[in-house]
Each structure stands twice: as C-alpha cells, then as structure tokens.
Design an enzyme around this catalytic site. Structure first.
Site, PDB file in Angstrom:
ATOM      1  N   GLY A  33       0.824  -1.207   0.000  1.00 26.24           N
ATOM      2  CA  GLY A  33       0.000   0.000   0.000  1.00 26.24           C
ATOM      3  C   GLY A  33       0.854   1.251   0.000  1.00 26.24           C
ATOM      4  O   GLY A  33       0.544   2.242  -0.675  1.00 26.24           O
ATOM      5  N   THR A  34       1.957   1.223   0.737  1.00 30.25           N
ATOM      6  CA  THR A  34       2.840   2.389   0.818  1.00 30.25           C
ATOM      7  C   THR A  34       3.401   2.740  -0.558  1.00 30.25           C
ATOM      8  O   THR A  34       3.424   3.904  -0.952  1.00 30.25           O
ATOM      9  CB  THR A  34       3.990   2.100   1.816  1.00 30.25           C
ATOM     10  OG1 THR A  34       3.411   1.770   3.083  1.00 30.25           O
ATOM     11  CG2 THR A  34       4.909   3.290   1.970  1.00 30.25           C
TER      12      THR A  34
ATOM     13  N   ASN B  76      -7.820   3.965   9.258  1.00 31.68           N
ATOM     14  CA  ASN B  76      -7.368   2.681   9.817  1.00 31.68           C
ATOM     15  C   ASN B  76      -7.600   2.568  11.318  1.00 31.68           C
ATOM     16  O   ASN B  76      -7.752   1.482  11.844  1.00 31.68           O
ATOM     17  CB  ASN B  76      -5.892   2.452   9.496  1.00 31.68           C
ATOM     18  CG  ASN B  76      -5.045   3.687   9.671  1.00 31.68           C
ATOM     19  OD1 ASN B  76      -5.302   4.712   9.056  1.00 31.68           O
ATOM     20  ND2 ASN B  76      -4.047   3.602  10.521  1.00 31.68           N
TER      21      ASN B  76
ATOM     22  N   CYS C  18       4.496   4.624  20.171  1.00 30.12           N
ATOM     23  CA  CYS C  18       5.588   4.711  21.134  1.00 30.12           C
ATOM     24  C   CYS C  18       6.722   5.523  20.508  1.00 30.12           C
ATOM     25  O   CYS C  18       7.540   4.997  19.775  1.00 30.12           O
ATOM     26  CB  CYS C  18       6.066   3.306  21.471  1.00 30.12           C
ATOM     27  SG  CYS C  18       7.050   3.263  22.943  1.00 30.12           S
TER      28      CYS C  18
ATOM     29  N   THR D  91      10.633  -7.407 -11.846  1.00 32.62           N
ATOM     30  CA  THR D  91      10.075  -8.712 -12.214  1.00 32.62           C
ATOM     31  C   THR D  91       8.805  -8.996 -11.405  1.00 32.62           C
ATOM     32  O   THR D  91       8.788  -8.806 -10.194  1.00 32.62           O
ATOM     33  CB  THR D  91      11.132  -9.815 -11.953  1.00 32.62           C
ATOM     34  OG1 THR D  91      12.280  -9.479 -12.728  1.00 32.62           O
ATOM     35  CG2 THR D  91      10.620 -11.190 -12.344  1.00 32.62           C
TER      36      THR D  91
ATOM     37  N   SER E 135      -3.814  -2.695  -0.485  1.00 28.45           N
ATOM     38  CA  SER E 135      -2.740  -3.501   0.101  1.00 28.45           C
ATOM     39  C   SER E 135      -3.250  -4.919   0.343  1.00 28.45           C
ATOM     40  O   SER E 135      -4.285  -5.104   0.994  1.00 28.45           O
ATOM     41  CB  SER E 135      -2.302  -2.880   1.426  1.00 28.45           C
ATOM     42  OG  SER E 135      -1.419  -3.754   2.086  1.00 28.45           O
ATOM     43  N   GLY E 136      -2.500  -5.906  -0.165  1.00 28.59           N
ATOM     44  CA  GLY E 136      -2.944  -7.297  -0.074  1.00 28.59           C
ATOM     45  C   GLY E 136      -3.137  -7.797   1.346  1.00 28.59           C
ATOM     46  O   GLY E 136      -4.111  -8.499   1.638  1.00 28.59           O
ATOM     47  N   HIS E 137      -2.213  -7.395   2.258  1.00 26.56           N
ATOM     48  CA  HIS E 137      -2.253  -8.031   3.583  1.00 26.56           C
ATOM     49  C   HIS E 137      -3.390  -7.551   4.468  1.00 26.56           C
ATOM     50  O   HIS E 137      -3.570  -8.046   5.573  1.00 26.56           O
ATOM     51  CB  HIS E 137      -0.896  -7.926   4.296  1.00 26.56           C
ATOM     52  CG  HIS E 137      -0.522  -6.578   4.808  1.00 26.56           C
ATOM     53  ND1 HIS E 137      -0.624  -6.259   6.144  1.00 26.56           N
ATOM     54  CD2 HIS E 137      -0.032  -5.482   4.200  1.00 26.56           C
ATOM     55  CE1 HIS E 137      -0.180  -5.011   6.327  1.00 26.56           C
ATOM     56  NE2 HIS E 137       0.183  -4.528   5.171  1.00 26.56           N
TER      57      HIS E 137
ATOM     58  N   GLN F 176      -7.766   0.324   3.713  1.00 26.79           N
ATOM     59  CA  GLN F 176      -8.633  -0.273   4.743  1.00 26.79           C
ATOM     60  C   GLN F 176     -10.043  -0.539   4.243  1.00 26.79           C
ATOM     61  O   GLN F 176     -10.803  -1.253   4.910  1.00 26.79           O
ATOM     62  CB  GLN F 176      -8.691   0.640   5.982  1.00 26.79           C
ATOM     63  CG  GLN F 176      -7.388   0.736   6.730  1.00 26.79           C
ATOM     64  CD  GLN F 176      -6.978  -0.565   7.419  1.00 26.79           C
ATOM     65  OE1 GLN F 176      -7.782  -1.500   7.574  1.00 26.79           O
ATOM     66  NE2 GLN F 176      -5.733  -0.656   7.822  1.00 26.79           N
TER      67      GLN F 176
HETATM   68  N1  PLP Z   1      -2.732   3.094   4.183  1.00 23.44           N
HETATM   69  C1  PLP Z   1      -3.482   2.685   5.218  1.00 23.44           C
HETATM   70  C2  PLP Z   1      -4.787   3.355   5.481  1.00 23.44           C
HETATM   71  C3  PLP Z   1      -3.054   1.641   6.038  1.00 23.44           C
HETATM   72  O1  PLP Z   1      -3.803   1.240   7.060  1.00 23.44           O
HETATM   73  C4  PLP Z   1      -1.802   1.019   5.741  1.00 23.44           C
HETATM   74  C5  PLP Z   1      -1.281  -0.059   6.621  1.00 23.44           C
HETATM   75  O2  PLP Z   1      -1.600  -0.132   7.794  1.00 23.44           O
HETATM   76  C6  PLP Z   1      -1.058   1.477   4.649  1.00 23.44           C
HETATM   77  C7  PLP Z   1      -1.549   2.515   3.891  1.00 23.44           C
HETATM   78  C8  PLP Z   1       0.258   0.864   4.274  1.00 23.44           C
HETATM   79  O3  PLP Z   1       0.060  -0.368   3.634  1.00 23.44           O
HETATM   80  P1  PLP Z   1       1.293  -1.398   3.509  1.00 23.44           P
HETATM   81  O4  PLP Z   1       1.517  -1.975   4.870  1.00 23.44           O
HETATM   82  O5  PLP Z   1       0.838  -2.434   2.529  1.00 23.44           O
HETATM   83  O6  PLP Z   1       2.450  -0.629   3.011  1.00 23.44           O
END
Ligand code: PLP
Length: 391
Positions: free
Chosen positions: A71-72, A150, A324, A236, A198-200, A178
C-alpha cells in the site's frame, strides 16, 4: 493458549485458499513471467486472471490495475506521479488523519517546496467538506484523501471530494487500503483517479499491493527500469503474490455480505457490551459512517499499553491508539486530530474483526475485558485521583 485475533486492520491471516493457489507458483511454475518459453505463457495467463479478479472487486478494467509491492508503494507512486505529471502545480491537499504512508510523504514534500494543506477532522473523525472545497485551488496537483481511517474506521465522502477536485482540475487519489474488501467499491462510476490497495489487509500476504489508475489519467512511473506492468512499474512480477492477491479479491467479493452483516453484528455486539458494562468508556469515530469491522474505544484514565498486555495474557490480540515515540506513549495523530481528551486518548484500544472471528470469541472478550480494565484502574493513580474526585 487459544488466540483471539482482533487486529485485522494491522494485518490479516492469509486465507488458506489463497495459500493453496499460490503454492504451485513457488514449486513448479517458478519462471519469469516475461520469458518467451513455456513459463512466460503460463504465468502471463495467471497474471491476467489476477488482474480480472482485482478488477471485479473494485469495478475496474484490467488495464487500470498496476501491481505494486504494498500500500505504501501505491500511495507514493500516486502522489509522485501527480506532481511529476503537473510540475507547474505546487499545491497538495490531504488530511491530518492519513496513514503515515501519505502523511509523512506529504510532510516531506511540504519541506521541499510544496504547499500542502492538511485538512482537519471534527470530534467524530469526520471531514468538513466546506474546508475541502476552500482548500482546493487551480494550483492543486493532487488531492489525497483516504477512503476509510485505519484507526477509527470512519468512512470519508470520497466521491464528493473527487467531484470538487475534478472541478478545479486536480487529480484525486484515494488510499483505500482499509476499505477494499470490507465495503463495496465501484470505480466504474467514480470520481477517483487513483486508488491504493494492500494485499495483507484482505487476507493476501504482506508484500503485494495495487495502484488503480483510471484510463486516461496522466501517469509517471515511480520505479523505472524494465517494461513490466506496461512500463508503469518496473521490476520482475511477483507472480505467487499476484496470484494470491487475485484469489483474495475473489474471496473478498464472495464474503462481502458476511462482512457487512455477520462481522458487523459481532462488532456491534462488542461495542454495546463494552460501552454498557465498563464505566467511563468512549467510542472514537462516527457510529454510522464507519467500516463494519472496526471499533475504537477509549477507557479513561489508564494506558492503552497496559490494557494490551493484559489482553495479550488472555490470548486476545488487539492494538492501541498510541505510538511509542522516543520513550513516551503519545496518543496517535488521529486521536489528537479528533481532539479526544488527553485522559481518554491514552487509553484507546482498536478492535478490528474479520470473517474468521466467531461469536464465542466476542463473548470471551466481553467476559474478561471489564475485569482487565477494573484491575488496571485499581492501581492507576490517575483513576484514583481524577475519577474518584469527579464522582
Ligand atoms: N494506508 C493505510 C490506510 C493503512 O492502514 C496502511 C497499513 O496499515 C497502509 C496505507 C500501508 O500499507 P502497507 O503496509 O501495505 O504498506
């Protein structure tokens, strides 16, 4: 010990069906998708299928899907693309409650010649649409606003924001990390130009993401090199993960009703039970405009980290609304932007559910949480001083 995982906005369990579908792409079909031999053809077909599955979940054409590493990366690609495609425009609009993936990039750009407007939120975590309207100008290259937050799960009026951006000739990017897989999204009829996934967060592995780019949007690649992803993202192709994300999207579509009925019912049951049975507890975020799986609550006069550790001893995995930083437990930027009182922001906990949670798990949390909070408050000097003084 049985683990009750209610931290799905942090990351999700990879669905067993996803793992199964990925495995052959490690063991047998391990080739490079760009090769001219047997492997290339086989893998190419599977990547097309994954694109179709992602497209079906969000209402996109396969040509609009770019696979990324997370996602980043998708967020960075979108924002850098816009400012490179429109170098004459030096203004960016975003919000104060974005994920660091957008927020820290925008802060970096603000200290490197860009004028960035950070829109605030109200006590319920909602944006003021008038403020958005007033912020966007003819000089705005990109407006980047998340689909859903999030921490609180609050859903933003992204289509309305997109319309305002369009009217001013600005691109509209939406971090939907999210939201995708939790609520229906249809980009066919949408004002969104670019959207991050984001896949995870939807039961695919970590390390795979998507940037949706609407057909006709001016685009500049972030990673330059090979011709992969039609020259829009070099590197790749990570075939097993692309395959996994495709399967996860197919499953998300299949389970969308469950997410919005059964998962929502479990979240609501947890919320009601907590607010009814534990005194001095506040809900963070608007109750209606919220993801069906997310619950953020603040327990006044205690530290979220103490609660998390006690919950962890009971096998319950949640997360706190604090970061933190340099040894001090600061409330998160989201809770601070919402103006959550100091005495409550420190004791914030986020429970985020998934289709794998059961009613027995929610009952278990509701059975044990009141005792956990009471136990911590009993030894909290703040609770003794502030609360007892207040009643
Ligand atoms: N954007 C949002 C709203 C998120 O909650 C997150 C991850 O917590 C991200 C971006 C970043 O995604 P990634 O962990 O796949 O880089």
């Amino acid at each position: 010990m049985k683990v009750i995982y209610v931290d799905n906005n942090a990351t999700t369990k990879v669905a067993p069906e996803v793992v199964e579908e990925m495995l052959p792409y490690f063991t047998e079909l391990y080739g490079n998708a760009s090769s001219m031999h047997y492997f290339g053809g086989q893998l190419g077909k599977k990547i097309i299928e994954a694109r179709e599955r992602v497209g079906a979940l969000i209402g996109a054409d396969t040509s609009e899907i770019i696979f990324t590493s997370c996602g980043t990366e998708s967020d960075s690609t979108a924002i850098f693309s816009a400012i490179r495609a429109f170098p004459e425009k030096k203004h960016i609009v975003t919000t104060r409650v974005e994920h660091p993936a957008v927020l820290n990039l925008c802060k970096y750009l603000a200290s490197n010649g860009y004028d960035v407007t950070f829109i605030g939120v109200n006590r319920e975590g909602m944006l003021d649409i008038e403020e958005v309207k007033n912020a966007i100008t003819d000089n705005t290259a990109i407006v980047s606003v998340m689909y859903a937050n999030n921490e609180t799960g609050v859903i933003f009026p992204v289509e309305e924001i997109g319309q305002i951006a369009k009217a001013k000739g600005a691109l509209f990017h939406c971090d939907a990390v999210q939201a995708v897989g939790k609520i229906p999204i249809n980009l066919k009829k949408s004002t969104i130009d670019m959207l991050s996934i984001s896949g995870h967060k939807l039961h695919a592995p970590k390390g795979i993401g998507v940037l949706y780019v609407r057909k006709g949007t001016k685009f500049r690649p972030f990673l330059m090199g090979g011709h992969q992803e039609h020259g829009r993202r070099a590197g790749t192709e990570n075939v097993p993960y692309i395959v996994g994300l495709g399967k996860a999207c197919e499953l998300a579509l299949q389970y969308m009703d469950d997410e919005n009925t059964r998962v929502k019912y479990l979240r609501d049951k947890l919320e009601e039970g907590i607010l009814k049975n534990i005194p001095r507890t506040l809900l963070n975020g608007n109750k209606e405009h919220r993801l069906p799986n997310t619950l953020s609550v603040s327990f006044e006069f205690i530290e979220g980290e103490a609660i998390l550790l006690k919950l962890s001893d009971l096998g319950i995995c949640a997360s706190s609304g604090s970061a933190c930083t340099s040894g001090s437990l600061e409330p998160s930027h989201v809770l601070r932007a919402m103006g959550v009182p100091f005495t409550a922001a420190h004791g914030s906990i986020r429970f985020s559910l998934s289709r794998y949670n059961t009613e027995e798990e929610i009952d278990y949390i509701l059975e044990h949480l009141p005792g956990v909070i009471e136990g911590i408050r009993d030894i909290s000097p703040f609770w003794k001083k502030e609360y007892k003084k207040a009643v």
